[in-house]
Design a protein around this motif. Structure first.
Motif, PDB file in Angstrom:
ATOM      1  N   LEU A 298       0.824  -1.206   0.000  1.00 17.93           N
ATOM      2  CA  LEU A 298       0.000   0.000   0.000  1.00 17.93           C
ATOM      3  C   LEU A 298       0.859   1.257   0.000  1.00 17.93           C
ATOM      4  N   GLU A 299       1.985   1.221   0.685  1.00 18.78           N
ATOM      5  CA  GLU A 299       2.849   2.398   0.782  1.00 18.78           C
ATOM      6  C   GLU A 299       3.700   2.602  -0.467  1.00 18.78           C
TER       7      GLU A 299
ATOM      8  N   ARG B  51       1.559   2.914  -4.873  1.00 19.10           N
ATOM      9  CA  ARG B  51       0.372   3.735  -5.127  1.00 19.10           C
ATOM     10  C   ARG B  51       0.224   4.139  -6.589  1.00 19.10           C
TER      11      ARG B  51
ATOM     12  N   ARG C  52      -5.441  -0.386  -7.385  1.00 16.70           N
ATOM     13  CA  ARG C  52      -6.743  -0.559  -6.745  1.00 16.70           C
ATOM     14  C   ARG C  52      -7.298  -1.970  -6.953  1.00 16.70           C
TER      15      ARG C  52
ATOM     16  N   VAL D 267      -5.637  -4.211  -4.524  1.00 14.28           N
ATOM     17  CA  VAL D 267      -6.144  -3.948  -3.171  1.00 14.28           C
ATOM     18  C   VAL D 267      -7.467  -4.678  -2.967  1.00 14.28           C
TER      19      VAL D 267
ATOM     20  N   ARG E 153      -7.360  -1.516   6.402  1.00 13.73           N
ATOM     21  CA  ARG E 153      -6.398  -0.712   5.632  1.00 13.73           C
ATOM     22  C   ARG E 153      -6.784  -0.656   4.169  1.00 13.73           C
TER      23      ARG E 153
ATOM     24  N   THR F 133      -7.776   2.761   1.980  1.00 13.50           N
ATOM     25  CA  THR F 133      -7.118   3.097   0.712  1.00 13.50           C
ATOM     26  C   THR F 133      -8.142   3.339  -0.379  1.00 13.50           C
TER      27      THR F 133
ATOM     28  N   GLN G 248     -10.160   6.652   0.266  1.00 22.44           N
ATOM     29  CA  GLN G 248      -9.391   7.884   0.530  1.00 22.44           C
ATOM     30  C   GLN G 248      -9.782   9.007  -0.436  1.00 22.44           C
TER      31      GLN G 248
END
Length: 705
Positions: free
Chosen positions: A460-461, A464, A470, A473, A511, A515, A518
């Protein structure tokens, strides 16, 4: 991952191994005392050698010519040989070695004994009927010893008798060595000879005991010249032959075609299949023919079992690889007792024999401990490798698979399969071992989930900007369902499943939601500011714009599994209510008239209903939020401090984290309340009213200044 298979799987449909109990034809002759000398003696002997000396001496010298004529007239061949069997029996009583239905011959006194050459020729032709006359010769020899015949003559005659017995023994044991190749009547005949020899062994033992009790000289002057030939122990020799046959059968080279199996697996599969098929043949075809006291099933079963156990014990002495350790335990604990000993055709017979385990309990426990250690280490390594490969796909921006319109990852399937196969392997040994490994594997799974969570956080960090960010994720959020369900199903009682084992999945999902939401929450922030910027002048239009923005973004989450999409809408629902209350708590709005407060309360009630209706229509099940805005509106609408206190007390039961600070921020809107009234209303929160079971954090997420 290697998928281990049960070795006996499918055996019922395979062809049986040809030649069950097909023992080698070139069997060695069993040892016999002075056998070579006996053969030579027989070749030189005449019929006179077997005539008892006492009978010869009884004939007067003057009648020699008459005796010579009688000898010449003596019948040759085996047609009248078997009169010996009638000696000492009632008329019509058959001998054990005499074929059923054979008529009684003429009286014994008119039938002389056969010659050595005749007996030898008969035995070489496999005529087991010669056993009776041979036994008669042996008994007459013993009678001659008691009658005082010379030692030299006794030794000569005994050597010939023993040589004939060697021939008979080889014939009988040769037939019994290959019993399934012998006609039933022929086999019964050999068994009858064997049984008669066992009876004669017992009779000789009893006679010897009586002679010893009677003292020296009771057996006659020539008895000491005879070598004790009994007990001959042919039954014991037969059992040794069975053991040798079992070894030869089990040690035969395994048939080709067992691809994918190790050498040890092929050997043990061959031994297991051979033992099962051979013992089934013994039960079905030999047991009806053998006397009960011989217990042919036990003889074969014990011989096969002993060799099988010896092979396993020899193998267990070495340092085994993981695969062979598992194979050994499967045979000892599962296949051998269940598929062989307790198979439908053998269970009734072999349970009576009580063969026992192939390995001692202590050695089995050591092997099981080794297996558990090996299997847990293997599961750990395989799961780590699966996560590493999955992380590489994320970093390489590989798009996730789509399954039924949802983003899909094989990682969860791989992990579940690894865990399930580890447990299935243990259960294929024993169910008890499966229970032992289940709890250990669940702990390993929990450790893996922590590693999974850390790897996902790193993704995730760092990733991006990737195009498929996505999608990956969403795929990982969807993984949580399979993994959670698998853990709950494997736990004996899901309610007892320790919460910390599932915490990594909850954190990963949370988390992931953060994400995904956001950008939406970022777009909603300026819209919520309009409430305070316009001093709540047109809250309906502002809320309509907020809900329209949410509706436009919801399709972005359609690739989530339905349950997670509903959870995500519930997070949006909570966010909308929380942000709305946050704007109300800014202390920027002070209404001093009753009409203004009632008007604002009406707007809040309408907005609350709109939010609840919109979110419910899109899948939110957060019914616990439906009181949050309407009851705040009621607090703002009411004017009587006592009524307000009752409403605040009720509100606190729905939302226990509703604090005095939050209450003060709401009461600040009511500009017509005195400070004393505010203090009195705030004091109601000092009394605990309990909380609804459905209550969740709301006001603890809202900061008031």
């Amino acid at each position: 991952m290697l998928k281990m298979m049960t070795f006996f799987q499918g055996l019922a449909g395979q062809q049986t191994v040809p030649g069950v109990l097909d023992f080698p034809r070139s069997s060695q002759k069993l040892p016999s005392t002075s056998e070579g000398e006996s053969e030579t003696s027989m070749s030189e002997a005449s019929s006179e050698d077997l005539v008892p000396p006492l009978e010869a001496k009884a004939a007067p010298e003057s009648n020699k010519d008459q005796l010579t004529k009688q000898k010449k007239k003596r019948p040759k061949g085996l047609a009248n040989m078997f009169s010996v069997f009638t000696k000492g029996r009632k008329k019509g009583q058959p001998s054990s070695a005499q074929p059923e239905g054979e008529p009684e011959s003429q009286p014994e006194s008119s039938r002389p004994l056969p010659t050595v050459e005749e007996l030898k020729a008969a035995l070489e032709r496999g005529r087991l009927e010669a056993a009776g006359p041979l036994l008669a010769l042996e008994r007459e020899l013993q009678a001659s010893a008691r009658g005082g015949e010379s030692a030299e003559e006794l030794v000569r005659r005994q050597s010939k008798v023993e040589a004939l017995y060697a021939l008979l023994r080889d014939q009988v044991l040769g037939l019994l060595r290959r019993p399934l190749d012998v006609a039933p009547e022929r086999l019964r005949q050999a068994l009858a000879v064997l049984a008669e020899q066992e009876r004669e062994d017992r009779r000789a033992a009893e006679a010897e005991a009586e002679a010893e009790a009677a003292g020296p000289g009771a057996s006659g002057p020539g008895a000491s010249a005879l070598v004790s030939a009994r007990p001959r122990r042919w039954l014991q020799l037969w059992r040794r032959g069975v053991a040798q046959a079992a070894e030869e059968r089990l040690c035969a080279r395994p048939a080709a075609g067992a691809e994918g199996r190790s050498e040890a697996e092929r050997v043990f599969l061959h031994m297991g299949r051979t033992m099962k098929e051979d013992l089934e043949a013994v039960v079905e075809r030999l047991k009806p023919l053998f006397p009960a006291d011989v217990d042919v099933v036990a003889a074969y079963a014990e011989s096969y079992h002993e060799h099988f156990a010896a092979q396993l014990a020899a193998m267990a002495q070495f340092e085994l690889c993981e695969r062979d350790t598992y194979m050994l335990l499967v045979w000892v604990q599962n296949l051998y007792p269940n598929d062989i000993i307790n198979s439908p055709k053998l269970a009734g017979e072999l349970q009576r024999v009580r063969l026992g385990s192939l390995l001692p309990p202590r050695q089995i426990r050591l092997l099981e401990a080794t297996f558990l250690s090996n299997e847990v280490a293997s599961v750990r390594e395989l799961m780590a490798r699966a996560l590493q490969l999955e992380s590489q796909r994320w970093a390489q921006d590989v798009a996730p698979q789509r399954l039924d319109g949802h983003c899909h990852s094989e990682l969860a399937i791989d992990i579940i399969q690894i865990i399930s196969q580890g447990q299935a392997k243990a259960e294929s040994i024993t169910l008890e071992l499966g229970v032992q490994i289940k709890h250990v594997l669940l702990l390993e799974l929990a450790a893996f989930l922590r590693s999974y969570q850390r790897a996902f956080d790193d993704f995730l960090e760092r990733c991006r900007q990737l195009r498929n960010y996505r999608g990956n994720v969403i795929a990982n959020i969807n993984n949580c369902l399979s993994l959670r369900t698998s853990m709950e199903q494997k736990w004996q009682n899901p309610q007892d499943l320790p919460g910390h084992l599932l915490d990594p999945l909850s954190e990963l999902k949370s988390r992931g939601f953060d994400t995904l939401l956001q950008r939406l929450f970022g777009d909603l922030k300026p819209l919520f500011k309009k409430f305070t910027q316009t001093h709540w002048a047109a809250p309906e239009q502002t809320l309509e714009e907020i809900l329209s923005t949410v509706a436009d973004r919801l399709p972005e989450f359609s690739e989530l599994l339905d349950c997670f999409r509903e959870e995500l809408v519930e997070v949006v629902h909570l966010h909308l209510v929380k942000e709305y209350i946050t704007r109300l708590s800014k202390r920027s709005l002070v209404l001093k008239t009753v009409e203004q407060q009632q008007q604002l309360a009406g707007h809040i009630l309408a907005n609350g209903d709109a939010i609840q209706r919109f979110c419910a229509q899109n899948g939110s099940s957060a019914a616990w939020l439906r009181h949050a805005l309407p009851q705040l509106a009621e607090i703002i609408r009411l004017q009587d401090p006592s009524a307000i206190k009752i409403e605040v007390a009720t509100y606190a039961t729905w939302y226990p984290d509703f604090s005095k600070g939050h209450l003060s921020a709401i009461l600040a809107i009511k500009g017509n309340l005195s400070s004393g009234d505010i203090r009195s209303i705030r004091s109601i929160l000092d009394v605990s009213m309990g909380a609804h079971q459905s209550s969740k954090p709301l006001f603890s997420l809202i900061k008031v200044g």
